[in-house]
Design a protein around this motif. Structure first.
Motif, PDB file in Angstrom:
ATOM      1  N   LYS A 119      -4.591  -1.631   9.554  1.00  0.00           N
ATOM      2  CA  LYS A 119      -3.655  -0.714   9.352  1.00  0.00           C
ATOM      3  C   LYS A 119      -4.333   0.266   8.150  1.00  0.00           C
ATOM      4  CE  LYS A 119       0.845  -1.256  12.402  1.00  0.00           C
ATOM      5  NZ  LYS A 119       2.214  -0.924  12.208  1.00  0.00           N
ATOM      6  N   SER A 120      -4.644   1.475   8.567  1.00  0.00           N
ATOM      7  CA  SER A 120      -4.360   2.323   6.828  1.00  0.00           C
ATOM      8  C   SER A 120      -2.735   1.975   6.453  1.00  0.00           C
ATOM      9  CB  SER A 120      -5.101   3.501   7.499  1.00  0.00           C
ATOM     10  OG  SER A 120      -4.312   4.115   8.494  1.00  0.00           O
ATOM     11  N   VAL A 121      -3.388   2.349   5.316  1.00  0.00           N
ATOM     12  CA  VAL A 121      -2.065   2.683   4.199  1.00  0.00           C
ATOM     13  C   VAL A 121      -1.491   3.924   5.004  1.00  0.00           C
ATOM     14  CG1 VAL A 121      -1.365   3.776   1.844  1.00  0.00           C
ATOM     15  CG2 VAL A 121      -3.253   2.383   2.254  1.00  0.00           C
ATOM     16  N   GLU A 122      -2.208   5.041   5.551  1.00  0.00           N
ATOM     17  CA  GLU A 122      -0.616   5.739   6.261  1.00  0.00           C
ATOM     18  C   GLU A 122      -0.204   4.781   7.096  1.00  0.00           C
ATOM     19  OE1 GLU A 122      -4.673   6.439   5.613  1.00  0.00           O
ATOM     20  OE2 GLU A 122      -4.296   7.359   3.263  1.00  0.00           O
ATOM     21  N   GLU A 123      -0.697   4.379   8.105  1.00  0.00           N
ATOM     22  CA  GLU A 123      -0.081   3.809   9.128  1.00  0.00           C
ATOM     23  C   GLU A 123       1.538   2.737   9.162  1.00  0.00           C
ATOM     24  OE1 GLU A 123      -3.555   3.757  12.904  1.00  0.00           O
ATOM     25  OE2 GLU A 123      -3.234   2.097  10.792  1.00  0.00           O
ATOM     26  N   LEU A 124       1.343   2.081   7.732  1.00  0.00           N
ATOM     27  CA  LEU A 124       1.875   1.988   7.504  1.00  0.00           C
ATOM     28  C   LEU A 124       3.282   1.756   7.383  1.00  0.00           C
ATOM     29  CD1 LEU A 124       0.222  -1.050   4.786  1.00  0.00           C
ATOM     30  CD2 LEU A 124       0.349  -1.053   7.203  1.00  0.00           C
ATOM     31  N   SER A 125       4.821   1.044   7.336  1.00  0.00           N
ATOM     32  CA  SER A 125       5.861   2.228   7.049  1.00  0.00           C
ATOM     33  C   SER A 125       6.205   1.118   5.499  1.00  0.00           C
ATOM     34  CB  SER A 125       6.960   0.934   7.788  1.00  0.00           C
ATOM     35  OG  SER A 125       6.983  -0.517   7.349  1.00  0.00           O
ATOM     36  N   TYR A 126       6.775   2.327   4.715  1.00  0.00           N
ATOM     37  CA  TYR A 126       7.477   1.876   2.886  1.00  0.00           C
ATOM     38  C   TYR A 126       7.281   0.056   3.029  1.00  0.00           C
ATOM     39  CZ  TYR A 126       9.051   2.317  -1.175  1.00  0.00           C
ATOM     40  OH  TYR A 126       9.499   2.173  -2.895  1.00  0.00           O
ATOM     41  N   LYS A 127       8.469  -0.642   4.016  1.00  0.00           N
ATOM     42  CA  LYS A 127       8.370  -1.730   3.843  1.00  0.00           C
ATOM     43  C   LYS A 127       7.128  -2.505   3.913  1.00  0.00           C
ATOM     44  CE  LYS A 127      11.638  -5.144   5.224  1.00  0.00           C
ATOM     45  NZ  LYS A 127      12.524  -5.643   5.265  1.00  0.00           N
ATOM     46  N   GLU A 128       6.256  -2.526   4.654  1.00  0.00           N
ATOM     47  CA  GLU A 128       5.397  -2.932   4.935  1.00  0.00           C
ATOM     48  C   GLU A 128       4.209  -2.633   3.866  1.00  0.00           C
ATOM     49  OE1 GLU A 128       4.900  -2.723  10.201  1.00  0.00           O
ATOM     50  OE2 GLU A 128       4.098  -0.472   8.610  1.00  0.00           O
ATOM     51  N   ALA A 129       4.067  -1.891   3.197  1.00  0.00           N
ATOM     52  CA  ALA A 129       3.127  -1.445   2.886  1.00  0.00           C
ATOM     53  C   ALA A 129       3.538  -1.896   1.478  1.00  0.00           C
ATOM     54  CB  ALA A 129       2.932   0.606   2.026  1.00  0.00           C
ATOM     55  N   SER A 130       4.968  -2.297   0.532  1.00  0.00           N
ATOM     56  CA  SER A 130       5.877  -3.081  -0.006  1.00  0.00           C
ATOM     57  C   SER A 130       5.627  -4.373  -0.167  1.00  0.00           C
ATOM     58  CB  SER A 130       7.145  -2.536  -0.537  1.00  0.00           C
ATOM     59  OG  SER A 130       7.780  -3.008  -1.307  1.00  0.00           O
ATOM     60  N   ILE A 131       5.524  -4.404   1.041  1.00  0.00           N
ATOM     61  CA  ILE A 131       5.687  -6.209   1.075  1.00  0.00           C
ATOM     62  C   ILE A 131       3.442  -6.239   1.389  1.00  0.00           C
ATOM     63  CG2 ILE A 131       4.906  -8.124   3.482  1.00  0.00           C
ATOM     64  CD1 ILE A 131       8.319  -6.760   4.415  1.00  0.00           C
ATOM     65  N   GLU A 132       2.875  -5.637   1.565  1.00  0.00           N
ATOM     66  CA  GLU A 132       0.987  -6.242   1.211  1.00  0.00           C
ATOM     67  C   GLU A 132       1.299  -5.910   0.206  1.00  0.00           C
ATOM     68  OE1 GLU A 132      -2.821  -4.416   2.350  1.00  0.00           O
ATOM     69  OE2 GLU A 132      -1.487  -4.152   4.217  1.00  0.00           O
ATOM     70  N   LEU A 133       1.380  -5.285  -1.268  1.00  0.00           N
ATOM     71  CA  LEU A 133       1.409  -4.694  -2.319  1.00  0.00           C
ATOM     72  C   LEU A 133       1.553  -5.907  -2.802  1.00  0.00           C
ATOM     73  CD1 LEU A 133       0.179  -3.609  -4.992  1.00  0.00           C
ATOM     74  CD2 LEU A 133       2.473  -2.215  -4.516  1.00  0.00           C
ATOM     75  N   SER A 188       0.366   5.127  -2.297  1.00  0.00           N
ATOM     76  CA  SER A 188       1.351   6.156  -1.233  1.00  0.00           C
ATOM     77  C   SER A 188       2.777   5.429  -1.861  1.00  0.00           C
ATOM     78  CB  SER A 188       0.389   5.098   0.227  1.00  0.00           C
ATOM     79  OG  SER A 188       1.727   5.130   1.164  1.00  0.00           O
ATOM     80  N   LEU A 189       3.109   4.555  -1.866  1.00  0.00           N
ATOM     81  CA  LEU A 189       4.210   4.125  -2.656  1.00  0.00           C
ATOM     82  C   LEU A 189       4.524   4.836  -3.531  1.00  0.00           C
ATOM     83  CD1 LEU A 189       4.144  -0.028  -1.980  1.00  0.00           C
ATOM     84  CD2 LEU A 189       5.484   1.856  -0.200  1.00  0.00           C
ATOM     85  N   ARG A 190       4.290   5.613  -4.347  1.00  0.00           N
ATOM     86  CA  ARG A 190       4.733   6.294  -5.498  1.00  0.00           C
ATOM     87  C   ARG A 190       5.167   7.292  -4.792  1.00  0.00           C
ATOM     88  NH1 ARG A 190       1.250   4.870 -10.157  1.00  0.00           N
ATOM     89  NH2 ARG A 190       2.767   3.232 -11.335  1.00  0.00           N
ATOM     90  N   ALA A 191       4.239   8.409  -4.015  1.00  0.00           N
ATOM     91  CA  ALA A 191       4.136   9.695  -3.435  1.00  0.00           C
ATOM     92  C   ALA A 191       5.041   9.470  -2.194  1.00  0.00           C
ATOM     93  CB  ALA A 191       3.218   9.936  -2.648  1.00  0.00           C
ATOM     94  N   ARG A 192       5.464   8.673  -1.713  1.00  0.00           N
ATOM     95  CA  ARG A 192       6.980   9.004  -0.794  1.00  0.00           C
ATOM     96  C   ARG A 192       8.410   8.322  -1.236  1.00  0.00           C
ATOM     97  NH1 ARG A 192       4.602   4.192   4.210  1.00  0.00           N
ATOM     98  NH2 ARG A 192       2.585   4.386   3.978  1.00  0.00           N
TER      99      ARG A 192
END
Length: 88
Positions: A5-19, A49-53
């Motif tokens: 998924k692109s970064v924009e498609e990820l939920s906050y939790k998904e992005a955090s786990i991937e990071l 992305s996480l910081r912006a959100r």
């Protein structure tokens, strides 16, 4: 590293786990140079992305907290400063 998924498609939790996974892989030192660079690039995108959100959410909460009339009206506000001196 799964980057379906692109970064924009990820939920906050998904992005955090991937990071978190990317950081673990980079810290392990077991990756090839190309994989490390790919992980670093993806990690930087996720972190931005996480910081912006988080900044947007903090701004919304701040605006709600300032509503002393008890109306809990959400109004547009300025984005929070996300410069913290950390670099990825």
């Amino acid at each position: 590293m799964a980057q379906n998924k692109s970064v924009e498609e990820l939920s906050y939790k998904e992005a955090s786990i991937e990071l978190e996974g990317i950081i673990r892989n980079l810290e392990s030192g077991d990756l090839e140079l190309e994989e490390s660079l790919e992980g670093y690039t993806r990690g930087a995108e996720l972190l931005k992305s996480l910081r912006a959100r988080l900044a947007a959410a903090e701004q919304k909460v701040s605006v709600l907290m300032k509503d002393i009339d008890g109306g809990d009206t959400l109004v547009a506000g300025e984005s929070a400063d996300t410069t913290d001196g950390l670099s990825f």
